[in-house]
Motif scaffolding. Structure first.
Motif, PDB file in Angstrom:
ATOM      1  N   SER A  13       0.853  -1.188   0.000  1.00 49.27           N
ATOM      2  CA  SER A  13       0.000   0.000   0.000  1.00 49.27           C
ATOM      3  C   SER A  13       0.887   1.234   0.000  1.00 49.27           C
ATOM      4  O   SER A  13       2.077   1.173   0.307  1.00 49.27           O
ATOM      5  N   GLY A  14       0.283   2.363  -0.344  1.00 51.04           N
ATOM      6  CA  GLY A  14       0.999   3.630  -0.292  1.00 51.04           C
ATOM      7  C   GLY A  14       1.789   3.921  -1.550  1.00 51.04           C
ATOM      8  O   GLY A  14       1.825   3.132  -2.500  1.00 51.04           O
ATOM      9  N   ALA A  15       2.445   5.076  -1.548  1.00 49.16           N
ATOM     10  CA  ALA A  15       3.254   5.529  -2.677  1.00 49.16           C
ATOM     11  C   ALA A  15       4.427   6.326  -2.153  1.00 49.16           C
ATOM     12  O   ALA A  15       4.349   6.960  -1.107  1.00 49.16           O
ATOM     13  N   GLY A  16       5.522   6.270  -2.908  1.00 49.38           N
ATOM     14  CA  GLY A  16       6.722   6.998  -2.503  1.00 49.38           C
ATOM     15  C   GLY A  16       7.909   6.074  -2.415  1.00 49.38           C
ATOM     16  O   GLY A  16       8.039   5.120  -3.194  1.00 49.38           O
ATOM     17  N   THR A  17       8.791   6.321  -1.474  1.00 48.35           N
ATOM     18  CA  THR A  17       9.992   5.519  -1.299  1.00 48.35           C
ATOM     19  C   THR A  17       9.622   4.057  -1.044  1.00 48.35           C
ATOM     20  O   THR A  17       8.829   3.762  -0.140  1.00 48.35           O
ATOM     21  N   PRO A  18      10.163   3.118  -1.824  1.00 48.97           N
ATOM     22  CA  PRO A  18       9.852   1.709  -1.576  1.00 48.97           C
ATOM     23  C   PRO A  18      10.475   1.232  -0.255  1.00 48.97           C
ATOM     24  O   PRO A  18      11.693   1.286  -0.075  1.00 48.97           O
ATOM     25  N   LEU A  19       9.619   0.786   0.639  1.00 50.84           N
ATOM     26  CA  LEU A  19      10.036   0.343   1.966  1.00 50.84           C
ATOM     27  C   LEU A  19       9.539  -1.081   2.165  1.00 50.84           C
ATOM     28  O   LEU A  19       8.334  -1.328   2.230  1.00 50.84           O
ATOM     29  N   VAL A  20      10.468  -2.032   2.229  1.00 51.18           N
ATOM     30  CA  VAL A  20      10.140  -3.439   2.413  1.00 51.18           C
ATOM     31  C   VAL A  20      10.382  -3.791   3.877  1.00 51.18           C
ATOM     32  O   VAL A  20      11.495  -3.626   4.393  1.00 51.18           O
ATOM     33  N   ILE A  88      13.175 -12.856  -1.001  1.00 52.42           N
ATOM     34  CA  ILE A  88      12.936 -11.409  -1.001  1.00 52.42           C
ATOM     35  C   ILE A  88      13.574 -10.759  -2.228  1.00 52.42           C
ATOM     36  O   ILE A  88      12.965  -9.889  -2.875  1.00 52.42           O
ATOM     37  N   LEU A  89      14.772 -11.166  -2.580  1.00 51.64           N
ATOM     38  CA  LEU A  89      15.434 -10.592  -3.759  1.00 51.64           C
ATOM     39  C   LEU A  89      14.667 -10.904  -5.031  1.00 51.64           C
ATOM     40  O   LEU A  89      14.543 -10.044  -5.919  1.00 51.64           O
ATOM     41  N   GLU A  90      14.141 -12.116  -5.131  1.00 46.81           N
ATOM     42  CA  GLU A  90      13.340 -12.451  -6.309  1.00 46.81           C
ATOM     43  C   GLU A  90      12.032 -11.666  -6.332  1.00 46.81           C
ATOM     44  O   GLU A  90      11.556 -11.264  -7.398  1.00 46.81           O
ATOM     45  N   GLN A  94      10.676  -9.222  -9.298  1.00 46.15           N
ATOM     46  CA  GLN A  94       9.340  -9.282  -9.871  1.00 46.15           C
ATOM     47  C   GLN A  94       8.642  -7.928  -9.821  1.00 46.15           C
ATOM     48  O   GLN A  94       7.899  -7.558 -10.732  1.00 46.15           O
ATOM     49  N   LEU A  95       8.882  -7.179  -8.768  1.00 48.90           N
ATOM     50  CA  LEU A  95       8.269  -5.857  -8.608  1.00 48.90           C
ATOM     51  C   LEU A  95       9.069  -4.760  -9.307  1.00 48.90           C
ATOM     52  O   LEU A  95       8.686  -3.588  -9.247  1.00 48.90           O
ATOM     53  N   GLU A  96      10.176  -5.152  -9.954  1.00 51.10           N
ATOM     54  CA  GLU A  96      11.041  -4.224 -10.692  1.00 51.10           C
ATOM     55  C   GLU A  96      11.545  -3.091  -9.783  1.00 51.10           C
ATOM     56  O   GLU A  96      11.494  -1.920 -10.124  1.00 51.10           O
ATOM     57  N   LEU A  97      12.061  -3.512  -8.634  1.00 48.55           N
ATOM     58  CA  LEU A  97      12.615  -2.576  -7.655  1.00 48.55           C
ATOM     59  C   LEU A  97      14.108  -2.862  -7.509  1.00 48.55           C
ATOM     60  O   LEU A  97      14.504  -3.758  -6.763  1.00 48.55           O
ATOM     61  N   PRO A  98      14.967  -2.116  -8.215  1.00 49.87           N
ATOM     62  CA  PRO A  98      16.403  -2.367  -8.110  1.00 49.87           C
ATOM     63  C   PRO A  98      16.981  -2.037  -6.744  1.00 49.87           C
ATOM     64  O   PRO A  98      17.941  -2.666  -6.299  1.00 49.87           O
ATOM     65  N   ARG A  99      16.401  -1.029  -6.058  1.00 53.11           N
ATOM     66  CA  ARG A  99      16.874  -0.634  -4.725  1.00 53.11           C
ATOM     67  C   ARG A  99      15.684  -0.271  -3.851  1.00 53.11           C
ATOM     68  O   ARG A  99      14.710   0.318  -4.328  1.00 53.11           O
ATOM     69  N   VAL A 100      15.774  -0.638  -2.586  1.00 57.68           N
ATOM     70  CA  VAL A 100      14.704  -0.337  -1.636  1.00 57.68           C
ATOM     71  C   VAL A 100      15.323   0.040  -0.295  1.00 57.68           C
ATOM     72  O   VAL A 100      16.499  -0.230  -0.032  1.00 57.68           O
ATOM     73  N   VAL A 101      14.520   0.646   0.545  1.00 60.67           N
ATOM     74  CA  VAL A 101      14.844   0.721   1.962  1.00 60.67           C
ATOM     75  C   VAL A 101      14.324  -0.575   2.573  1.00 60.67           C
ATOM     76  O   VAL A 101      13.153  -0.931   2.396  1.00 60.67           O
ATOM     77  N   ALA A 119      23.346  -9.088  -1.511  1.00 57.02           N
ATOM     78  CA  ALA A 119      23.169  -8.055  -2.539  1.00 57.02           C
ATOM     79  C   ALA A 119      23.114  -6.670  -1.910  1.00 57.02           C
ATOM     80  O   ALA A 119      22.069  -6.013  -1.920  1.00 57.02           O
ATOM     81  N   PRO A 120      24.227  -6.196  -1.355  1.00 55.28           N
ATOM     82  CA  PRO A 120      24.205  -4.888  -0.682  1.00 55.28           C
ATOM     83  C   PRO A 120      23.802  -3.741  -1.592  1.00 55.28           C
ATOM     84  O   PRO A 120      23.275  -2.725  -1.119  1.00 55.28           O
ATOM     85  N   GLN A 121      24.012  -3.908  -2.894  1.00 54.66           N
ATOM     86  CA  GLN A 121      23.665  -2.849  -3.839  1.00 54.66           C
ATOM     87  C   GLN A 121      22.160  -2.638  -3.946  1.00 54.66           C
ATOM     88  O   GLN A 121      21.712  -1.598  -4.449  1.00 54.66           O
ATOM     89  N   ARG A 122      21.367  -3.581  -3.460  1.00 52.48           N
ATOM     90  CA  ARG A 122      19.907  -3.454  -3.521  1.00 52.48           C
ATOM     91  C   ARG A 122      19.352  -2.673  -2.335  1.00 52.48           C
ATOM     92  O   ARG A 122      18.150  -2.360  -2.308  1.00 52.48           O
ATOM     93  N   VAL A 123      20.189  -2.390  -1.332  1.00 56.56           N
ATOM     94  CA  VAL A 123      19.723  -1.794  -0.074  1.00 56.56           C
ATOM     95  C   VAL A 123      20.142  -0.329   0.001  1.00 56.56           C
ATOM     96  O   VAL A 123      21.314  -0.004   0.194  1.00 56.56           O
ATOM     97  N   ALA A 124      19.163   0.571  -0.149  1.00 54.66           N
ATOM     98  CA  ALA A 124      19.441   2.006  -0.077  1.00 54.66           C
ATOM     99  C   ALA A 124      19.484   2.504   1.360  1.00 54.66           C
ATOM    100  O   ALA A 124      20.140   3.503   1.671  1.00 54.66           O
ATOM    101  N   GLY A 125      18.788   1.842   2.229  1.00 61.89           N
ATOM    102  CA  GLY A 125      18.766   2.181   3.645  1.00 61.89           C
ATOM    103  C   GLY A 125      18.345   0.961   4.425  1.00 61.89           C
ATOM    104  O   GLY A 125      17.622   0.095   3.909  1.00 61.89           O
ATOM    105  N   LEU A 126      18.794   0.870   5.672  1.00 62.28           N
ATOM    106  CA  LEU A 126      18.569  -0.328   6.482  1.00 62.28           C
ATOM    107  C   LEU A 126      17.902   0.060   7.795  1.00 62.28           C
ATOM    108  O   LEU A 126      18.397   0.915   8.534  1.00 62.28           O
ATOM    109  N   LEU A 127      16.756  -0.582   8.082  1.00 60.37           N
ATOM    110  CA  LEU A 127      16.015  -0.346   9.317  1.00 60.37           C
ATOM    111  C   LEU A 127      15.960  -1.656  10.096  1.00 60.37           C
ATOM    112  O   LEU A 127      15.326  -2.616   9.664  1.00 60.37           O
ATOM    113  N   LEU A 128      16.629  -1.700  11.223  1.00 57.88           N
ATOM    114  CA  LEU A 128      16.676  -2.904  12.051  1.00 57.88           C
ATOM    115  C   LEU A 128      15.900  -2.650  13.333  1.00 57.88           C
ATOM    116  O   LEU A 128      16.230  -1.732  14.095  1.00 57.88           O
TER     117      LEU A 128
END
Length: 279
Positions: A13-20, A88-90, A94-101, A119-128
């Motif tokens: 849901s929502g729009a904007g920065t992709p946050l997984v 998760i990477l697959e 499928q969602l055509e998201l090269p990078r996400v938070v 795949a660290p290049q896929r992670v724009a930001g990390l929330l733990l």
């Protein structure tokens, strides 16, 4: 696409920065629902059910409303957070998201750091959120394997929720918010026993994550409930010290699941941080 097919169910849901956001054990993506509405005006919030939990299959079959994604050559019969990370990477492909938070709570944090290793290049930001970096001790590993065996032999009804609820929620939540207790109990009781067993074995086998955290140069936020007895604030501080751009947020009155216990406070911490990340 080649390789074994695995069904990945997710809520978006929502729009904007992709946050997984990756959920904790032993629940599913619905644990993020109290937080979702507070984030979706600024973020495209994607919350998968991890393999074997919620509506995501363990064996690769496809169910209604699921997205098929190949998991490549990783052996499904050997439980591993690396297999969960490949799912998760697959899904991102499928969602055509090269990078996400990428965010994760507890077990979700273990899978998030496995994604970071792969795949660290896929992670724009990390929330733990309420997670930790070290591998299990021998005692912790033995406890997980015991739970896995019991889940397979007896199912989970009547004992898993009772054994875990006191540690998952803070004392103040348990005493003052019975609706949260009952919501969490229902989420736990809804999980498939074989998925519970697989997840426990995957977590028991996970490696230390400090090397991956030290190598990650992107923005990172570590959130911890002040009353978390499973992964306490000391574990959060260890991760912040390892992350080159790590910052710590401690939530008063919250235990191990702040998205259910303190969603307003968690959103207040995450939104300004998220706004500063370019994906």
């Amino acid at each position: 696409m080649s390789g074994r097919m695995v069904a990945v169910h997710y809520i978006e849901s929502g729009a904007g920065t992709p946050l997984v956001l990756l959920h904790a054990f032993p629940v599913d993506a619905r644990m993020w629902n109290p937080l979702r509405g507070r984030l979706e005006e600024q973020a495209r919030v994607i919350t998968p059910d991890q393999r074997g939990l919620g509506e995501s299959s363990l064996d690769g079959s496809t169910a209604r409303g699921m997205l098929e994604a190949p998991v490549g050559k990783l052996p499904v019969d050997r439980p591993s957070v690396d297999v969960a990370a490949a799912d998760i990477l697959e899904l991102l492909d499928q969602l055509e998201l090269p990078r996400v938070v990428l965010g994760g709570c507890s077990m979700g944090g273990y899978v998030a750091t496995a994604v970071l290793r792969a795949a660290p290049q896929r992670v724009a930001g990390l929330l733990l959120v309420d997670t930790k970096a070290p591998a299990d001790t021998d005692e912790q590993r033995a406890n997980r394997l015991s739970v896995a065996t019991r889940a397979e032999e007896e199912g989970i009804s009547g004992w898993l929720a009772d054994s875990m609820l006191p540690n998952l929620l803070s004392a103040s939540t348990r005493e003052r918010r019975p609706e949260v207790v009952e919501e969490l109990r229902a989420l736990i009781e809804a999980q498939p026993a074989d998925g519970v067993a697989w997840a426990q074995r995957a977590m028991a086998a996970r490696p230390d994550s400090f090397v991956a955290l030290r190598a990650f140069g992107g923005p990172a936020m570590v959130v911890v409930g002040a009353e978390d007895s499973i992964t306490p604030p000391s574990a959060a501080r260890e991760m912040v010290d390892a992350l080159p751009r790590g910052e710590l947020v401690e939530l008063a009155g919250s235990g191990h699941l702040p998205s259910m216990e303190s969603p307003e406070a968690l959103a207040d911490a995450v939104l300004p941080w998220l706004a500063g990340i370019e994906v």
